[in-house]
Design an enzyme around this catalytic site. Structure first.
Site, PDB file in Angstrom:
ATOM      1  N   SER A  16       0.853  -1.183   0.000  1.00 35.58           N
ATOM      2  CA  SER A  16       0.000   0.000   0.000  1.00 35.58           C
ATOM      3  C   SER A  16       0.888   1.232   0.000  1.00 35.58           C
ATOM      4  O   SER A  16       2.024   1.189   0.502  1.00 35.58           O
ATOM      5  CB  SER A  16      -0.886   0.019   1.250  1.00 35.58           C
ATOM      6  OG  SER A  16      -1.540   1.275   1.405  1.00 35.58           O
ATOM      7  N   TYR A  36      -1.963  -1.359  10.030  1.00 38.95           N
ATOM      8  CA  TYR A  36      -1.898  -1.560   8.588  1.00 38.95           C
ATOM      9  C   TYR A  36      -0.627  -0.932   8.016  1.00 38.95           C
ATOM     10  O   TYR A  36       0.117  -1.570   7.265  1.00 38.95           O
ATOM     11  CB  TYR A  36      -3.142  -0.937   7.951  1.00 38.95           C
ATOM     12  CG  TYR A  36      -3.286  -1.144   6.465  1.00 38.95           C
ATOM     13  CD1 TYR A  36      -3.773  -2.344   5.952  1.00 38.95           C
ATOM     14  CD2 TYR A  36      -2.975  -0.123   5.563  1.00 38.95           C
ATOM     15  CE1 TYR A  36      -3.932  -2.535   4.589  1.00 38.95           C
ATOM     16  CE2 TYR A  36      -3.123  -0.306   4.197  1.00 38.95           C
ATOM     17  CZ  TYR A  36      -3.605  -1.508   3.713  1.00 38.95           C
ATOM     18  OH  TYR A  36      -3.761  -1.691   2.362  1.00 38.95           O
TER      19      TYR A  36
END
Length: 252
Positions: free
Chosen positions: A139, A151
């Site tokens: 990401s 995350y």
């Protein structure tokens, strides 16, 4: 551009919906024999019904033993592996102070350790072939703060792992690369949920934060993955490519 992927075999983790599904179908459209694994039986069953030639494997990818079993079944079904796409992932927790250590561990297990283990298993098989491609879906928030801390941290680790493994295995003809998506809109994703809940806020986010002026599409991520899986990207080694319409603030 001919990608010469016809007849190759690929395992896509988290391949039953969203970006993973788009990747699986993108590879399939190039003649790749695709297997997908995921936790949700319903989504897997729908994929199998719609695309009978796709192999499906149900597993909890936070469990080491189940990851090993999935890989074994894939090899039993396909004989070998040419392409591995580590796509399975998720987001949990909130602020660092409000997130438990167990939640950080859970995030690392799914977003990072699963990719490490599948990669190690795949490398052993790919060495015998003298080639192979491993692609890790991270990401843009693995390079900069933006998502939840669990995350961000796990995706950052995945980007670093991608480069380390790439340097280690390229002498065997195995290429390891990554893709770092920005905000991608698809029916099963968080951005669609947020857009449904507060369209004014999310549309303003797009206007303010994405220079291209729209959300990305899962198929646009799949296109880059398919390219990286092919021999047309033979000199791309250890890179993690942003696919974000200019959203990322980083310049590397």
């Amino acid at each position: 551009m001919e990608l010469n992927l016809n007849g190759k075999t690929a395992l896509v983790t988290g391949g039953s919906r969203g970006i993973g599904k788009a990747i699986a179908l993108g590879l399939r459209s190039e003649g790749v024999k695709v297997g997908i694994c995921a936790r949700g039986e319903k989504d897997l069953a729908e994929m199998k019904q719609t695309y009978p030639d796709v192999s499906v494997y149900q597993a909890d990818l936070t469990c080491e033993e189940e990851r090993v079993e999935v890989f074994k079944k894939f090899i039993d079904d396909h004989g070998s592996i040419d392409i591995l796409v580590n796509n399975a992932g998720g987001s949990n927790g909130s602020t660092i102070q409000e997130t438990s250590i167990d939640e950080f561990r859970d995030s690392m297990e799914l977003n990072f350790h699963a990719a490490v283990q599948f990669s190690k298993l795949a490398v052993e098989k790919m060495k015998h072939n003298g080639n192979g491609s491993i692609i890790n879906i991270s990401s843009i928030y693995g390079r900069e703060s933006g998502g939840k801390p669990t995350y961000n941290s796990s995706k950052s680790a995945l980007i670093s792992f991608t480069k380390s493994l790439a340097d280690e295995v390229i002498p065997y003809g195995i290429r390891v690369n990554g893709v770092a998506p920005g905000a991608i809109l698809h029916p099963s994703g968080n951005w669609q949920r947020r857009l449904d809940e507060n369209p004014e806020k999310i549309n303003q986010f797009v206007e303010d934060e994405i220079p291209a002026g729209r959300f990305g599409k899962a198929e646009e991520v799949a296109d880059i993955v398919t390219f990286l899986a092919s021999e047309r990207s033979n000199w791309v080694v250890g890179a993690t490519l942003n696919v974000d319409g200019g959203q990322s603030y980083s310049n590397f």
